[in-house]
Design a protein around this motif. Structure first.
Motif, PDB file in Angstrom:
ATOM      1  N   LYS A 120       0.827  -1.200   0.000  1.00 60.88           N
ATOM      2  CA  LYS A 120       0.000   0.000   0.000  1.00 60.88           C
ATOM      3  C   LYS A 120       0.861   1.250   0.000  1.00 60.88           C
ATOM      4  N   TYR A 121       1.924   1.247   0.798  1.00 56.21           N
ATOM      5  CA  TYR A 121       2.806   2.405   0.884  1.00 56.21           C
ATOM      6  C   TYR A 121       4.144   2.152   0.201  1.00 56.21           C
ATOM      7  N   LYS A 153      -3.796  16.726  12.866  1.00 57.75           N
ATOM      8  CA  LYS A 153      -3.834  15.420  12.199  1.00 57.75           C
ATOM      9  C   LYS A 153      -3.266  15.522  10.778  1.00 57.75           C
ATOM     10  N   LYS A 192      -0.034  13.541   9.097  1.00 55.09           N
ATOM     11  CA  LYS A 192      -0.142  12.799   7.835  1.00 55.09           C
ATOM     12  C   LYS A 192       0.885  13.301   6.820  1.00 55.09           C
ATOM     13  N   GLU A 245       1.064   3.247   9.531  1.00 55.38           N
ATOM     14  CA  GLU A 245      -0.232   2.969   8.916  1.00 55.38           C
ATOM     15  C   GLU A 245      -1.324   2.882   9.987  1.00 55.38           C
ATOM     16  N   LYS A 246      -1.000   2.231  11.097  1.00 55.93           N
ATOM     17  CA  LYS A 246      -1.944   2.165  12.215  1.00 55.93           C
ATOM     18  C   LYS A 246      -2.178   3.566  12.783  1.00 55.93           C
ATOM     19  N   ASP A 247      -1.083   4.355  12.867  1.00 54.82           N
ATOM     20  CA  ASP A 247      -1.212   5.720  13.371  1.00 54.82           C
ATOM     21  C   ASP A 247      -2.196   6.525  12.524  1.00 54.82           C
ATOM     22  N   ILE A 248      -2.083   6.411  11.206  1.00 48.14           N
ATOM     23  CA  ILE A 248      -2.977   7.156  10.319  1.00 48.14           C
ATOM     24  C   ILE A 248      -4.424   6.739  10.536  1.00 48.14           C
ATOM     25  N   SER A 249      -4.632   5.437  10.725  1.00 51.71           N
ATOM     26  CA  SER A 249      -5.985   4.948  10.988  1.00 51.71           C
ATOM     27  C   SER A 249      -6.501   5.450  12.343  1.00 51.71           C
ATOM     28  N   ASP A 250      -5.631   5.387  13.360  1.00 52.47           N
ATOM     29  CA  ASP A 250      -6.033   5.788  14.713  1.00 52.47           C
ATOM     30  C   ASP A 250      -6.264   7.290  14.840  1.00 52.47           C
ATOM     31  N   GLN A 299      -8.101   9.145  13.226  1.00 49.97           N
ATOM     32  CA  GLN A 299      -9.514   9.497  13.038  1.00 49.97           C
ATOM     33  C   GLN A 299     -10.293   9.476  14.349  1.00 49.97           C
ATOM     34  N   ASN A 300      -9.794   8.724  15.331  1.00 49.53           N
ATOM     35  CA  ASN A 300     -10.546   8.542  16.578  1.00 49.53           C
ATOM     36  C   ASN A 300     -10.092   9.452  17.718  1.00 49.53           C
TER      37      ASN A 300
END
Length: 416
Positions: free
Chosen positions: A3-4, A344, A348, A379-384, A386-387
């Motif tokens: 993906k990256y 955020k 990114k 990748e997990k950081d980017i997903s997290d 959002q929360n």
């Protein structure tokens, strides 16, 4: 995982870890890192990793000092090395066509250094000058003093470059013995970012490193110690400005909250539009330099605040810093959705910039590997991201900004 970027992780029979990253690039970056740094040094070894870092450029069985450095220069790129708390790293960034030459030279340096006594004595002088020079720089000296104050047993109280007393006493056999015990394949990772196929990278690394014998590693542990919550003033001659430093440690902060701390730190003191920057420089003109410095490395976990002000403004500055911290903890400083979204976005952007740059990506992946962390943690950081909301930022502030070590450096004629 593509993906990256496209990666392959391989461990040779001798324990050497190879991480190959294939991406569209004309610039290759090769980093070789050993999981040995100043945090692992014993009392009589302070500065030995940094000394060895210097000596690996001073000649091998195959190349003299001049030949080695001339060949590094002829690659036509950039080469460097550094020692930090947990690692010693050597790097070359050059055109992809220079990958094999770079790997061969790094192999020779890291495996075959001779620690010539004349070169060792010359380099000792260089390192002692480096140590003394740091005492003339008020910023370096301020970091040195606050670490000495904050810790009693932790290796963090010592500078990575070492102490004059230990550096003066290192002999050739001391360096060689330490090198032969710790600079071994099963304590080493190599990261290569290039356009070459994974198979080719693994083939090249095996060509120059596969016959390197693994050894049993000495169990080197380090002490985890919270900073002492004290305030001290140091008086120093011949300085024009006073410095103020705060130090926090956060070993008990859950791993999942470190991302929140990254975002808070950026807003608090890391950016040129931070809370501290605006309060101390933009609104009041008290300081030119004001910033925070955070280290999330396993075993380190430190956050510093640094600024330099006129002697008459020390008390006022301390009160402003304290008030900014308390206003965050008490939610008087408002983190609205717009501000949080911007923080955020900045994170990114930082991740994207790292992925795009071969040298930065290579360094990031090696750091993750040496700390036994996932190379795709971002990748997990980017997903997290959002929360995360403002409640999380206030919560992490209340967890981290407690019981600081505070150091003030002033001129000897100052009255506080």
């Amino acid at each position: 995982m593509k993906k990256y970027f496209d990666s392959r992780d391989t461990i040779l029979e001798n324990g050497l870890r190879i991480i190959s990253i294939k991406k569209e690039t004309r610039i290759a970056s090769i980093n070789i890192g050993f999981k040995i740094g100043s945090i692992y040094e014993k009392e009589n070894e302070k500065g030995i990793c940094h000394f060895i870092e210097h000596m690996l450029f001073k000649g091998t069985v195959k190349r003299t000092n001049d030949e080695l450095n001339d060949e590094l220069e002829q690659i036509g790129g950039e080469y460097n090395a550094y020692t930090d708390y947990i690692s010693t790293v050597y790097s070359i960034t050059a055109l992809c066509e220079e990958v094999e030459n770079s790997i061969e030279i790094l192999s020779d340096m890291t495996r075959n250094s001779v620690f010539d006594e004349k070169e060792l004595d010359r380099e000792r002088g260089v390192i002692l000058a480096e140590i003394r020079g740091s005492k003339d720089d008020i910023e370096d000296y301020s970091f040195e003093r606050i670490n000495q104050m904050a810790f009693k047993k932790s290796a963090l109280k010592f500078d990575t470059v070492g102490e004059e007393s230990t550096v003066k006493n290192f002999k050739q056999e001391n360096l060689k013995e330490f090198y032969e015990k710790n600079y071994v394949p099963n304590n080493c990772s190599i990261v290569v970012v290039s356009s070459l196929d994974h198979e080719k990278i693994i083939e090249l690394v095996e060509k120059y490193f596969a016959n390197w014998k693994r050894k049993k590693l000495e169990n080197r542990e380090f002490i985890i110690e919270d900073n002492s919550p004290i305030k001290k003033v140091t008086i120093k001659k011949d300085i024009e400005q006073s410095t103020i430093m705060y130090l926090y440690t956060f070993y008990n902060l859950p791993k999942e909250m470190e991302l929140i701390l990254k975002i808070l730190n950026h807003r608090f003191g890391e950016s040129a539009n931070s809370i501290l920057f605006r309060e101390l420089r933009e609104k009041r003109g008290l300081a030119y330099d004001v910033y925070t410095n955070m280290d999330l490395t396993k075993g380190v976990k430190t956050l510093y605040i640094y600024t330099a002000v006129a002697k008459k403004d020390v008390d006022k500055t301390l009160k402003i810093i304290d008030r900014c911290i308390e206003d965050i903890k008490k939610e008087k400083i408002v983190f609205d959705n717009r501000a949080i979204d911007l923080m955020k976005k900045i994170l990114k952007t930082s991740v994207a910039a790292t992925i795009e740059d071969s040298e930065a990506l290579c360094s990031y992946i090696l750091g993750q590997a040496l700390c036994d962390e996932d190379i795709f943690e971002f990748e997990k950081d980017i997903s997290d991201l959002q929360n995360i909301d403002k409640k999380d930022l206030y919560d992490v502030a209340r967890r981290v900004f407690i019981k600081p070590t505070v150091h003030v450096l002033v001129s000897e004629d100052e009255d506080l």
